[in-house]
Design a protein around this motif. Structure first.
Motif, short mmCIF file in Angstrom:
data_model
loop_
_atom_site.label_atom_id
_atom_site.label_comp_id
_atom_site.label_asym_id
_atom_site.label_seq_id
_atom_site.Cartn_x
_atom_site.Cartn_y
_atom_site.Cartn_z
N ILE A 62 44.83 35.53 41.72
CA ILE A 62 45.01 36.96 41.99
C ILE A 62 44.37 37.86 40.92
O ILE A 62 43.83 38.92 41.26
CB ILE A 62 46.50 37.30 42.18
CG1 ILE A 62 46.97 36.70 43.52
CG2 ILE A 62 46.75 38.80 42.16
CD1 ILE A 62 48.46 36.87 43.79
N PRO A 63 44.39 37.51 39.64
CA PRO A 63 43.72 38.37 38.66
C PRO A 63 42.25 38.65 38.97
O PRO A 63 41.73 39.71 38.59
CB PRO A 63 43.88 37.60 37.34
CG PRO A 63 45.15 36.84 37.53
CD PRO A 63 45.13 36.42 38.96
N TYR A 64 41.57 37.74 39.66
CA TYR A 64 40.17 37.98 40.01
C TYR A 64 40.05 39.14 40.99
O TYR A 64 39.08 39.90 40.95
CB TYR A 64 39.55 36.71 40.60
CG TYR A 64 39.29 35.65 39.56
CD1 TYR A 64 38.09 35.60 38.87
CD2 TYR A 64 40.27 34.71 39.24
CE1 TYR A 64 37.85 34.64 37.89
CE2 TYR A 64 40.05 33.75 38.27
CZ TYR A 64 38.84 33.71 37.60
OH TYR A 64 38.63 32.78 36.62
N ARG A 65 41.03 39.28 41.87
CA ARG A 65 41.07 40.44 42.76
C ARG A 65 41.30 41.70 41.96
O ARG A 65 40.62 42.72 42.14
CB ARG A 65 42.19 40.26 43.79
CG ARG A 65 42.39 41.45 44.72
CD ARG A 65 43.78 41.43 45.35
NE ARG A 65 44.84 41.61 44.36
CZ ARG A 65 46.13 41.45 44.60
NH1 ARG A 65 46.53 41.06 45.80
NH2 ARG A 65 47.03 41.65 43.64
N ASP A 66 42.26 41.66 41.06
CA ASP A 66 42.63 42.84 40.30
C ASP A 66 41.52 43.30 39.35
O ASP A 66 41.44 44.48 38.99
CB ASP A 66 43.91 42.57 39.51
CG ASP A 66 45.09 42.27 40.42
OD1 ASP A 66 45.02 42.61 41.63
OD2 ASP A 66 46.09 41.69 39.94
N GLY A 81 34.01 36.63 40.02
CA GLY A 81 34.62 37.17 38.81
C GLY A 81 34.60 36.21 37.63
O GLY A 81 34.45 35.00 37.78
N GLN A 82 34.76 36.79 36.47
CA GLN A 82 34.70 36.07 35.20
C GLN A 82 35.90 36.51 34.36
O GLN A 82 35.95 37.63 33.87
CB GLN A 82 33.40 36.44 34.49
CG GLN A 82 33.06 35.61 33.29
CD GLN A 82 32.32 34.34 33.66
OE1 GLN A 82 31.92 34.15 34.79
NE2 GLN A 82 32.17 33.46 32.69
N LEU A 83 36.91 35.61 34.21
CA LEU A 83 38.15 35.99 33.55
C LEU A 83 38.57 34.98 32.50
O LEU A 83 37.90 33.97 32.26
CB LEU A 83 39.28 36.15 34.57
CG LEU A 83 39.11 37.15 35.71
CD1 LEU A 83 40.39 37.23 36.51
CD2 LEU A 83 38.73 38.52 35.18
N MET A 84 39.72 35.24 31.90
CA MET A 84 40.28 34.35 30.89
C MET A 84 40.94 33.14 31.54
O MET A 84 41.75 33.27 32.47
CB MET A 84 41.31 35.10 30.04
CG MET A 84 40.70 36.20 29.19
SD MET A 84 39.66 35.52 27.89
CE MET A 84 38.66 36.97 27.50
N ASN A 85 40.56 31.97 31.09
CA ASN A 85 41.20 30.71 31.48
C ASN A 85 41.97 30.20 30.27
O ASN A 85 41.41 30.14 29.17
CB ASN A 85 40.15 29.68 31.90
CG ASN A 85 39.55 29.97 33.26
OD1 ASN A 85 39.67 29.18 34.19
ND2 ASN A 85 38.87 31.11 33.39
N TRP A 86 43.24 29.84 30.44
CA TRP A 86 44.05 29.47 29.28
C TRP A 86 45.05 28.37 29.61
O TRP A 86 45.48 28.21 30.74
CB TRP A 86 44.77 30.70 28.72
CG TRP A 86 45.59 31.47 29.70
CD1 TRP A 86 45.14 32.24 30.74
CD2 TRP A 86 47.02 31.56 29.76
NE1 TRP A 86 46.19 32.81 31.43
CE2 TRP A 86 47.36 32.41 30.85
CE3 TRP A 86 48.05 31.02 28.99
CZ2 TRP A 86 48.67 32.71 31.18
CZ3 TRP A 86 49.36 31.32 29.33
CH2 TRP A 86 49.65 32.16 30.41
#
Length: 435
Positions: A373-377, A147-152
């Motif tokens: 967990i956001p990568y799962r969602d 997955g590719q998500l926001m890192n902050w």
């Protein structure tokens, strides 16, 4: 981001039966070994577990020696292409992105294995079908998504949390929409904590946020028929206009030339407060930069007017059609896909690969590091580049030529919205002319 699967996809695109409960069957006299081809993983324990645990266990049970052949980062695409063309080499290979579509005739139908696994392990995410279901057949067994998500940076976002009412200790929430993130970004840039989102010709950190941004505004390259170019729309124009101001008011100018390593370097140099990436930033931060890792968090991509979307970067396994013993290869892949083996392999990889089977939605591995967990969602809203059109060689060519990336990047560099869309449309019409 994991550059392995992205690089493999882009370069390759340019080149245009015994149940698990019964255990694997004993090999025929002629079958003494199988070779599984993989590219070296960012998570070393992932490869080591196969070599030291899975392969010996299968040899003991089935009498088949399994060789786990690792190839260096960036070289798998060349190996798979050569094997497919010569009909000689590994029996089973890992895939990235749309390889099952590109090598449809070179891979065996493994529908029975996939369907059995789905029935026993909670069913497949829709994204799994999108990744490997070719002309009504499963041409690979989906493994996991990178997955590719926001890192902050949670510490630098603190002032914004206070403004919107999250004053309680420990209560933080990433902005829900692109417009909210834009407003936060303006304030953080004014405090010398700009954002950094790749706009150059890398392998994935560019696609990882630009495709979801386009979709969230209702834009897309091609209609679901896989033929009709649809990039020239009001929705695309609104996405481009947003990207331009997002870049100008929140980011470092350098991002126009960034590749996949750039945002990682900037993150650990503490030059940026937000970027789009795989789990690798948090993983590396916890290991090598613990103070930064402690204030790093991850979140779903923001929503746009038409919803929230994420990039699908699947890893799957296929059997080459020329393997000398198809049934032996199928027996091993069935055994590997059984929950006992699959679950343990996932567990050693720190959720870097997000499972495509619902049986793992609440697996203990997700509680080891809840920030993942956001990568799962994100799996529920993840798509391949080119969506809603089906995966194809045309789609792969579009990605390889950076059509969408350059449309946004040129706008961010100052080109008019109409011009960048017109140019993208011309490129897509040429690419899809033979569709």
């Amino acid at each position: 981001m994991d550059t392995t699967s992205r690089r493999a996809f882009l370069e390759l695109a340019a080149l245009g039966a015994v149940g698990a409960a019964l255990g694997p069957r004993r090999a025929s006299a002629a079958t003494k070994s199988l070779t599984v081809l993989h590219e070296s993983s960012f998570i070393k324990t992932y490869d080591e577990y196969f070599q030291k645990v899975l392969a010996p266990a299968y040899e003991k049970e089935a009498g088949v020696k399994v060789t786990y052949e690792l190839t260096s980062v960036g070289s798998l695409q060349t190996r798979v292409t050569t094997i497919a063309e010569t009909g000689s080499g590994a029996d089973i290979t890992a895939n990235a992105f749309s390889w099952p579509f590109l090598f449809d005739d070179k891979y065996l139908d493994v529908s029975d294995i996939a369907e059995e696994a789905g029935k026993k392990q909670g069913g497949w995410y829709d994204a799994a079908n999108e990744a490997v279901f070719v002309n009504g057949k499963w041409k690979a067994i989906p493994f996991g998504n990178i997955g590719q998500l926001m890192n902050w940076r949670t510490d630098w976002f603190t002032d914004w949390f206070k403004e919107v009412g999250f004053k309680e200790v420990g209560v933080t929430k990433f902005p829900e929409t692109w417009e909210e993130l834009y407003e936060v970004g303006k304030k953080l840039k004014a405090k010398d904590h700009p954002f950094g989102f790749e706009l150059g010709h890398g392998f994935g950190d560019n696609h990882g946020w630009l495709y979801p941004l386009l979709w969230s505004y209702g834009g897309h390259e091609v209609e679901p028929d896989g033929k009709t170019v649809a990039i020239d729309s009001d929705e695309t124009a609104r996405a481009v206009d947003f990207a331009r101001k997002f870049f100008k008011d929140t980011m470092l100018d350098d991002v126009l030339g960034w590749t996949d390593v750039s945002n990682n370097k900037a993150w650990f140099a503490e030059q940026i407060s937000c970027t789009n990436n795989a789990e690798s930033i948090l993983w590396l931060g916890k290991r090598d930069f613990p103070e930064i890792g402690a204030v790093t968090d991850q979140a779903l991509n923001p929503a746009g007017p038409k919803g929230r979307f994420h990039l699908l970067a699947p890893v799957s396994h296929s059997i080459f059609a020329f393997t000398s013993d198809p049934e032996a290869a199928r027996a091993f892949l069935r055994w590997l896909t059984d929950e006992k083996q699959l679950g343990s392999w996932f567990a050693v990889a720190d959720t870097y690969y997000q499972p495509f089977l619902h049986a793992y939605d609440n697996a203990p591995m997700w509680q080891v590091e809840p920030r993942n967990i956001p990568y799962r969602d994100a799996m529920a809203t993840a798509h391949l580049p080119g969506w809603p059109a089906p995966a194809s060689r045309h789609m792969a060519e579009s990605v390889a030529k950076y059509v969408v990336v350059d449309m946004f990047a040129k706008a961010c560099a100052g080109a008019p919205t109409k011009d960048v869309i017109r140019n993208a449309e011309a490129q897509l019409k040429e690419i899809y002319r033979s569709a």
